[in-house]
Design a protein around this motif. Structure first.
Motif, PDB file in Angstrom:
ATOM      1  N   GLY A  96      35.993  36.506  34.238  1.00 55.75           N
ATOM      2  CA  GLY A  96      35.798  35.528  35.125  1.00 55.75           C
ATOM      3  C   GLY A  96      37.465  35.808  35.461  1.00 55.75           C
ATOM      4  O   GLY A  96      38.493  35.149  36.002  1.00 55.75           O
ATOM      5  N   TYR A  97      38.310  36.890  34.976  1.00 54.49           N
ATOM      6  CA  TYR A  97      39.697  36.853  35.610  1.00 54.49           C
ATOM      7  C   TYR A  97      39.618  36.740  36.831  1.00 54.49           C
ATOM      8  O   TYR A  97      41.219  36.675  37.204  1.00 54.49           O
ATOM      9  CB  TYR A  97      40.168  38.744  34.853  1.00 54.49           C
ATOM     10  N   LEU A  98      39.443  37.372  37.947  1.00 53.62           N
ATOM     11  CA  LEU A  98      39.829  37.522  39.024  1.00 53.62           C
ATOM     12  C   LEU A  98      39.595  36.054  40.226  1.00 53.62           C
ATOM     13  O   LEU A  98      39.663  36.383  41.280  1.00 53.62           O
ATOM     14  CB  LEU A  98      39.267  38.657  40.188  1.00 53.62           C
ATOM     15  N   THR A  99      38.974  35.300  39.205  1.00 55.13           N
ATOM     16  CA  THR A  99      38.101  34.080  39.874  1.00 55.13           C
ATOM     17  C   THR A  99      39.189  33.524  40.860  1.00 55.13           C
ATOM     18  O   THR A  99      38.699  32.775  41.749  1.00 55.13           O
ATOM     19  CB  THR A  99      37.900  32.894  39.057  1.00 55.13           C
ATOM     20  N   CYS A 100      40.083  33.178  40.818  1.00 59.45           N
ATOM     21  CA  CYS A 100      41.417  32.518  41.676  1.00 59.45           C
ATOM     22  C   CYS A 100      42.439  33.650  42.528  1.00 59.45           C
ATOM     23  O   CYS A 100      42.829  33.096  43.020  1.00 59.45           O
ATOM     24  CB  CYS A 100      42.301  31.879  40.153  1.00 59.45           C
ATOM     25  N   GLU A 116      33.542  49.260  29.453  1.00 59.00           N
ATOM     26  CA  GLU A 116      32.446  49.200  30.498  1.00 59.00           C
ATOM     27  C   GLU A 116      33.497  46.887  31.747  1.00 59.00           C
ATOM     28  O   GLU A 116      35.347  46.930  31.007  1.00 59.00           O
ATOM     29  CB  GLU A 116      31.443  47.842  30.302  1.00 59.00           C
ATOM     30  N   LEU A 117      33.293  47.128  32.584  1.00 58.17           N
ATOM     31  CA  LEU A 117      33.358  45.926  33.265  1.00 58.17           C
ATOM     32  C   LEU A 117      32.967  44.837  32.948  1.00 58.17           C
ATOM     33  O   LEU A 117      31.000  45.340  33.167  1.00 58.17           O
ATOM     34  CB  LEU A 117      33.455  46.099  34.428  1.00 58.17           C
ATOM     35  N   PRO A 118      33.128  43.262  32.509  1.00 59.52           N
ATOM     36  CA  PRO A 118      31.734  42.170  32.368  1.00 59.52           C
ATOM     37  C   PRO A 118      31.209  42.357  34.042  1.00 59.52           C
ATOM     38  O   PRO A 118      31.558  42.616  34.806  1.00 59.52           O
ATOM     39  CB  PRO A 118      32.854  41.233  32.735  1.00 59.52           C
ATOM     40  N   GLN A 119      29.853  41.408  33.559  1.00 60.85           N
ATOM     41  CA  GLN A 119      28.916  41.201  34.999  1.00 60.85           C
ATOM     42  C   GLN A 119      30.002  39.847  36.048  1.00 60.85           C
ATOM     43  O   GLN A 119      30.528  39.167  34.930  1.00 60.85           O
ATOM     44  CB  GLN A 119      27.561  40.430  34.033  1.00 60.85           C
ATOM     45  N   GLY A 120      29.928  40.039  36.771  1.00 55.69           N
ATOM     46  CA  GLY A 120      30.393  39.328  37.871  1.00 55.69           C
ATOM     47  C   GLY A 120      31.486  39.404  37.760  1.00 55.69           C
ATOM     48  O   GLY A 120      32.569  38.620  38.642  1.00 55.69           O
ATOM     49  N   LEU A 121      32.303  40.758  37.753  1.00 57.34           N
ATOM     50  CA  LEU A 121      33.891  40.818  37.892  1.00 57.34           C
ATOM     51  C   LEU A 121      34.559  39.969  38.821  1.00 57.34           C
ATOM     52  O   LEU A 121      35.243  39.572  39.211  1.00 57.34           O
ATOM     53  CB  LEU A 121      34.927  42.122  37.180  1.00 57.34           C
ATOM     54  N   PHE A 122      33.882  40.822  40.326  1.00 57.02           N
ATOM     55  CA  PHE A 122      34.152  40.999  41.366  1.00 57.02           C
ATOM     56  C   PHE A 122      33.590  39.866  42.414  1.00 57.02           C
ATOM     57  O   PHE A 122      33.436  39.837  43.444  1.00 57.02           O
ATOM     58  CB  PHE A 122      33.804  42.123  42.281  1.00 57.02           C
ATOM     59  N   LEU A 123      33.169  38.771  41.703  1.00 57.70           N
ATOM     60  CA  LEU A 123      32.078  38.002  42.367  1.00 57.70           C
ATOM     61  C   LEU A 123      32.808  36.858  43.060  1.00 57.70           C
ATOM     62  O   LEU A 123      32.290  36.528  44.288  1.00 57.70           O
ATOM     63  CB  LEU A 123      31.370  36.902  41.416  1.00 57.70           C
ATOM     64  N   HIS A 124      34.270  36.685  43.471  1.00 58.89           N
ATOM     65  CA  HIS A 124      35.039  36.095  43.659  1.00 58.89           C
ATOM     66  C   HIS A 124      35.593  36.945  44.488  1.00 58.89           C
ATOM     67  O   HIS A 124      36.749  36.436  45.242  1.00 58.89           O
ATOM     68  CB  HIS A 124      35.364  34.712  43.304  1.00 58.89           C
ATOM     69  N   ALA A 125      35.775  38.053  44.657  1.00 60.83           N
ATOM     70  CA  ALA A 125      36.787  39.252  44.769  1.00 60.83           C
ATOM     71  C   ALA A 125      36.390  39.423  46.292  1.00 60.83           C
ATOM     72  O   ALA A 125      36.014  40.111  46.326  1.00 60.83           O
ATOM     73  CB  ALA A 125      36.822  40.208  44.086  1.00 60.83           C
ATOM     74  N   LYS A 126      35.644  38.496  47.262  1.00 55.09           N
ATOM     75  CA  LYS A 126      35.284  38.900  48.383  1.00 55.09           C
ATOM     76  C   LYS A 126      36.660  39.940  49.481  1.00 55.09           C
ATOM     77  O   LYS A 126      35.368  40.225  50.555  1.00 55.09           O
ATOM     78  CB  LYS A 126      34.970  38.148  49.053  1.00 55.09           C
ATOM     79  N   ARG A 127      37.546  39.649  50.101  1.00 53.81           N
ATOM     80  CA  ARG A 127      38.217  40.437  50.183  1.00 53.81           C
ATOM     81  C   ARG A 127      38.494  41.578  50.019  1.00 53.81           C
ATOM     82  O   ARG A 127      39.713  41.992  50.023  1.00 53.81           O
ATOM     83  CB  ARG A 127      39.841  39.067  49.954  1.00 53.81           C
ATOM     84  N   LEU A 128      38.612  42.242  48.018  1.00 55.26           N
ATOM     85  CA  LEU A 128      38.348  43.282  47.628  1.00 55.26           C
ATOM     86  C   LEU A 128      38.042  44.805  48.281  1.00 55.26           C
ATOM     87  O   LEU A 128      37.289  44.504  49.129  1.00 55.26           O
ATOM     88  CB  LEU A 128      38.168  43.464  46.231  1.00 55.26           C
ATOM     89  N   ALA A 129      39.929  45.189  49.059  1.00 52.32           N
ATOM     90  CA  ALA A 129      38.706  47.218  49.405  1.00 52.32           C
ATOM     91  C   ALA A 129      39.016  48.663  49.315  1.00 52.32           C
ATOM     92  O   ALA A 129      38.557  49.033  49.272  1.00 52.32           O
ATOM     93  CB  ALA A 129      39.678  46.664  51.280  1.00 52.32           C
ATOM     94  N   HIS A 130      40.532  47.748  48.161  1.00 47.62           N
ATOM     95  CA  HIS A 130      40.584  49.744  47.562  1.00 47.62           C
ATOM     96  C   HIS A 130      40.063  49.112  45.894  1.00 47.62           C
ATOM     97  O   HIS A 130      41.079  48.267  45.442  1.00 47.62           O
ATOM     98  CB  HIS A 130      42.157  49.685  47.481  1.00 47.62           C
TER      99      HIS A 130
END
Length: 311
Positions: A96-100, A116-130
């Motif tokens: 949840g580090y990127l949630t906010c 490894e990376l936690p499951q769902g790390l990018f769940l709220h990073a819907k604008r992440l491009a790179h």
């Protein structure tokens, strides 16, 4: 660094900020306006532009690179668009580090110690491009690792020497992905399913891996040959490490003829012939053993008879 605090993703209430201001007596209208502006400024500073220790923050860019960090910094500015955590010693990213940070466009985690990376790390990073995860210790790319990050255009997973497996659904839904770097890892095999769902792929780097160019690799190589005009690949660096007959051969030099043995099929006559040959060999083996036994028995008797005559 301090421990990561829970992020509520909420701005402080105007009444709370106003209550903290000293009461100067009966307010003059102009003075009241000044206090309102100050309150707004304080609220904006506390909620939107706080910068972690050892980091620099400017124009929505947060740079925490090369600070020998062992953990990710907490409490980033809410409007962060570009976050660099490169060249540190970070071994894990909390769930949840990127949630906010919903404005995040660029995330640089290269040259760390991530396994490894936690499951769902990018769940709220819907604008992440790179996304740069190169020079880490990742061992596998699980299914739906980039779930909901459908705007990803560039992913760099290169120079992860322990990277042995990429799940067939690892890049599922990344229809915008143009650049994928899987070079210089430990991959011996890559499923066709992992790539065929990437219609926008333009650059694919897969060199420097110990590819085993057996029959299981044929579907992927056939797909790559058909896309080589539209997809730039590091064909000179991609080589086979096995089987022995193709060791050292460029991956993209293999043709359908190279996999001809993978498609050999036997007819009923072939099976009957093999069965007949096996039967004949078995009979011959039994007969040979029988003759050898008789010969050995005769030699034994002859030797015994010779010894008796001498006596």
């Amino acid at each position: 660094m301090g421990s990561l605090q829970h992020c509520s993703c909420q701005l402080p209430k105007r009444s709370d900020t106003w209550a903290q201001l000293p009461w100067p007596g009966p307010p003059h209208p102009a003075l009241l306006l000044v206090f309102l502006l100050l309150a707004t400024g304080v609220m904006h500073t506390d909620a939107g532009t706080s910068c972690p220790v050892l980091c620099t923050c400017r124009n929505q860019v947060v740079d925490c690179s090369s600070q020998r960090l062992f953990s990710v910094p907490p409490d980033l500015p809410m409007d962060t668009r570009n976050l660099s955590l490169a060249h540190n010693r970070i071994a894990a990213v909390p769930p949840g580090y990127l949630t906010c940070y919903m404005e995040l466009r660029v995330l640089d985690l290269r040259n760390n110690s991530l396994m490894e990376l936690p499951q769902g790390l990018f769940l709220h990073a819907k604008r992440l491009a790179h996304l740069d995860l190169s020079y880490n210790n990742l061992s596998h790319v699980p299914a739906d690792m980039f779930q909901e990050a459908h705007e990803l255009v560039h992913i760099d997973l290169s120079h992860n020497p322990w990277l042995r497996r990429v799940h067939p659904q690892a890049f599922q839904g990344l229809v915008q992905l143009r650049d994928l770097d899987l070079s210089f890892g430990g991959l011996a095999f890559l499923s066709l399913e992992a790539l065929e769902g990437l219609p926008g792929l333009v650059t694919l780097q897969i060199g420097g891996n110990p590819w085993v160019c057996g029959c299981t690799m044929e579907p992927l190589l056939k797909w790559l040959r058909n896309r080589i005009q539209r997809c730039t690949a590091d064909s000179q660096l991609a080589e086979c490490r096995g089987p022995p007959e193709v060791e050292g051969a460029p991956l993209f030099s293999l043709t359908e003829e190279s996999f001809k043995a993978c498609h050999l099929t036997l007819t009923l006559d072939d099976y009957l012939f093999i069965a007949f040959v096996g039967f004949v060999v078995s009979i011959a083996s039994v007969a040979t053993n029988f003759l050898l036994g008789i010969t050995a028995n005769c030699c034994h008797r002859w030797s015994k008879a010779s010894e008796e005559e001498e006596i």
